[in-house]
Design a protein around this motif. Structure first.
Motif, short mmCIF file in Angstrom:
data_model
loop_
_atom_site.label_atom_id
_atom_site.label_comp_id
_atom_site.label_asym_id
_atom_site.label_seq_id
_atom_site.Cartn_x
_atom_site.Cartn_y
_atom_site.Cartn_z
N ASP A 153 -8.98 7.45 -0.44
CA ASP A 153 -8.16 7.52 0.77
C ASP A 153 -6.69 7.81 0.43
O ASP A 153 -5.82 7.68 1.27
N ARG A 154 -6.43 8.16 -0.87
CA ARG A 154 -5.11 8.60 -1.32
C ARG A 154 -4.11 7.45 -1.44
O ARG A 154 -2.92 7.67 -1.66
N SER A 155 -4.60 6.22 -1.35
CA SER A 155 -3.67 5.08 -1.36
C SER A 155 -3.76 4.28 -2.67
O SER A 155 -4.83 4.19 -3.28
N SER B 133 0.85 -1.19 0.00
CA SER B 133 0.00 0.00 0.00
C SER B 133 0.89 1.24 0.00
O SER B 133 1.83 1.33 0.79
N HIS B 134 0.61 2.17 -0.91
CA HIS B 134 1.40 3.39 -1.04
C HIS B 134 0.47 4.60 -0.94
O HIS B 134 -0.46 4.74 -1.74
N ALA B 135 0.74 5.46 0.04
CA ALA B 135 -0.14 6.61 0.27
C ALA B 135 0.52 7.94 -0.05
O ALA B 135 -0.10 8.99 0.11
N GLY B 136 1.76 7.92 -0.52
CA GLY B 136 2.46 9.19 -0.71
C GLY B 136 2.55 9.67 -2.15
O GLY B 136 3.38 10.53 -2.46
N LEU B 137 1.73 9.12 -3.03
CA LEU B 137 1.84 9.51 -4.43
C LEU B 137 1.29 10.91 -4.69
O LEU B 137 1.82 11.66 -5.50
N HIS B 138 0.19 11.23 -4.02
CA HIS B 138 -0.48 12.52 -4.27
C HIS B 138 -0.56 13.32 -2.98
O HIS B 138 -0.39 12.81 -1.87
N VAL C 77 -5.17 17.81 -0.62
CA VAL C 77 -6.39 17.55 -1.40
C VAL C 77 -6.39 16.05 -1.68
O VAL C 77 -5.98 15.60 -2.76
N PRO C 78 -6.82 15.25 -0.71
CA PRO C 78 -6.66 13.80 -0.83
C PRO C 78 -7.56 13.19 -1.91
O PRO C 78 -8.62 13.70 -2.22
N LEU D 203 -13.88 5.53 -1.07
CA LEU D 203 -14.36 4.93 -2.32
C LEU D 203 -13.18 4.51 -3.20
O LEU D 203 -12.18 5.21 -3.28
N VAL D 204 -13.32 3.36 -3.84
CA VAL D 204 -12.31 2.88 -4.79
C VAL D 204 -12.63 3.49 -6.15
O VAL D 204 -13.69 3.26 -6.71
N SER D 205 -11.69 4.28 -6.68
CA SER D 205 -11.95 5.00 -7.94
C SER D 205 -11.41 4.27 -9.15
O SER D 205 -11.79 4.56 -10.29
N GLY D 206 -10.48 3.31 -8.95
CA GLY D 206 -9.91 2.60 -10.08
C GLY D 206 -9.39 1.23 -9.69
O GLY D 206 -8.85 1.06 -8.59
N VAL D 207 -9.55 0.25 -10.59
CA VAL D 207 -8.99 -1.09 -10.40
C VAL D 207 -8.34 -1.51 -11.72
O VAL D 207 -8.74 -1.06 -12.80
N ALA D 208 -7.31 -2.36 -11.63
CA ALA D 208 -6.63 -2.83 -12.84
C ALA D 208 -5.94 -4.16 -12.55
O ALA D 208 -5.49 -4.41 -11.43
#
Length: 485
Positions: free
Chosen positions: A477-479, A194-199, A203-204, A458-463
């Motif tokens: 949640d910015r992750s 899990s990575h939370a520091g990308l954005h 403004v999460p 909310l999950v905004s994208g899956v791949a």
């Protein structure tokens, strides 16, 4: 005759022809010497037992009984024949009705086919006000072009050739790879990173996610902080942070063969970025309102975009030019867009719960799929091109058969479930749903094999990773999370 004997005429005549003599004494005999004997037919006398009155009465009674039995048999046969005739008439009447209905349907289909071209004139490309393109400066300032150059014969030929080279031969009848993760193994997946520091944390929220098709370790995200981020899964570090949008980034695409990514935003622009250079190389201004959907053509040279301005646009990524723009006057704003794998048709979702299928070459609406009761939030075509999955704000997931143009499966989700992202894996075996949580379904059975609730928003994208070896997700949640064995 000479012998004074009595013969049957036919036999004696035959004997005379063969021998010419009397059969009794051998003397010569001719047909002229034969003498006819005239006799009445003999009547056999009745049996003495039938001459009494009781015997006569019994004989009459027997005759009467025989006549009555024969009459009864005839009546039975008549009734059976009437029933068979009635059944045949019913069958004939039913056949006539079916033939009449089919004739009516054929006539209606022919009429619809005949009026298809005139109706196509109702959906014509409408140009948006064009501004003069800005030239590329020596410092590499991006060119901003909004004029339309049209679908030239060369472009149409290129699109059609992609159907045969990349679509018709590539995805029809494709077998499932042997390396594909089996459903029982997929069911054992757990969160591994899990990575939370990308954005930005101020403004999460990550609003869009995509993986590079040729190297699924390269991850692309778009955030509410207006930035586009390229992340390397294996190295677990950010490769590039791309800044330029003036509003949040809602759609991102990673080019399959070039070090180029695309992003779209409510700021009305579509941006083309160089990953290696870390800068924006093109700005496509195809819309007058926020861009809601983005899809890359099978050739890798053209972009499809949808917008709240009710238009969809087809643009050249090399020049940034808008080749064509089309609107459906009867529809509300478009919410998403996706190319079919063959590149000749595509689908759009609308805010009034409609799914529309379009012919790219003719630029016409060729099919509509009503059924949802809320704005359509996501659509996805299966890899073999046969199925379309759609999600909307009605807590349901619908699956459509593009060969029969009908809904064959509706998956009802939990109350108030929000569908934000739909994606098939590259083999078309699994379908992932992102929204209130993450769910993975196995195609054809359409049974759930996975459910993750690790995100706190909310999950905004899956791949899916290559051969479904891992699953990635991004959320509000910015992750950015990864799941595998």
């Amino acid at each position: 005759p000479v012998s004074n004997q009595v013969f049957e005429r036919r036999l004696i005549e035959k004997y005379i022809v063969e021998n010419g003599t009397d059969p009794m004494n051998g003397q010569p005999l001719s047909e002229e010497q034969l003498v006819d004997i005239k006799v009445s037919h003999p009547v056999r006398p009745k049996v003495p037992s039938a001459t009494s009155i009781p015997a006569i009465l019994k004989s009459l009674q027997d005759e009467w009984d025989a006549v009555m039995l024969h009459s009864f048999t005839l009546r039975q046969q008549l009734q059976t024949t009437r029933q068979e005739l009635s059944h045949a008439l019913y069958q004939h009447d039913a056949a006539c009705r079916v033939i009449a209905r089919l004739t009516k349907e054929v006539a209606a289909a022919r009429e619809a086919l005949a009026t298809l071209k005139p109706q196509a004139g109702l959906i014509t490309p409408q140009a948006a006000p064009a501004s003069q393109p800005a030239a590329v400066g020596p410092a590499g300032v991006p060119m901003e072009i909004s004029e339309q150059v049209g679908m030239t014969p060369e472009i149409i030929q290129k699109v059609k050739s992609s159907f045969y080279l990349m679509g018709h031969l590539a995805f029809r009848g494709k077998t499932v790879p042997e390396e594909l993760v089996r459903a029982e193994d997929l069911g054992k997946y757990r969160q591994v990173a899990s990575h939370a520091g990308l954005h930005s944390a101020s403004v999460p929220g990550i609003l869009a996610l995509d993986l590079c098709p040729s190297d699924t370790s390269k991850v692309l995200t778009g955030g509410a902080d207006k930035n586009v981020v390229v992340f390397d899964k294996n190295e677990e570090q950010i490769v590039a942070t791309l800044k330029g949008h003036t509003k949040k980034v809602t759609s991102v695409i990673y080019h399959p063969s070039q070090s180029v990514v695309f992003s779209a935003s409510p700021d009305t622009t579509i941006r083309v970025w160089s990953v290696t250079g870390g800068n924006c190389v093109q700005v496509v201004r195809a819309h007058e309102a926020g861009v809601t959907g983005l899809s890359l053509h099978a050739t890798g040279d053209y972009l499809l975009s949808s917008s709240e301005d009710q238009y969809w646009a087809f643009s050249d990524i090399q020049t940034g030019q808008v080749l064509t723009k089309v609107t459906d006057e009867s529809a509300s704003s478009l919410t998403c867009a996706q190319f079919h794998p063959d590149g000749l048709i595509f689908g759009t979702g609308t805010a009034d719960s409609q799914i529309k299928i379009w012919d790219l070459k003719e630029r016409t609406n060729v099919a509509n799929f009503p059924g949802h009761s809320g704005p359509v939030t996501s659509i996805a075509f299966s890899e073999n091109g046969y199925y379309l999955a759609t999600g909307a704000q009605d807590s349901s997931l619908k699956l459509w058969d593009l060969r029969k143009l009908k809904n064959f499966k509706t998956i009802t989700l939990d109350n108030n479930y929000e569908v934000k992202s739909l994606v098939f894996d590259q083999s078309g075996t699994y379908l992932a749903v992102g929204g209130s949580d993450i769910r993975v379904y196995i195609c054809k059975q359409w049974s759930e094999v996975l459910n993750f609730t690790d995100h706190t928003g909310l999950v905004s994208g899956v791949a899916f990773g290559e051969n479904a070896r891992f699953l990635s997700s991004a959320g509000m949640d910015r992750s950015l999370k990864f799941y595998s064995l």
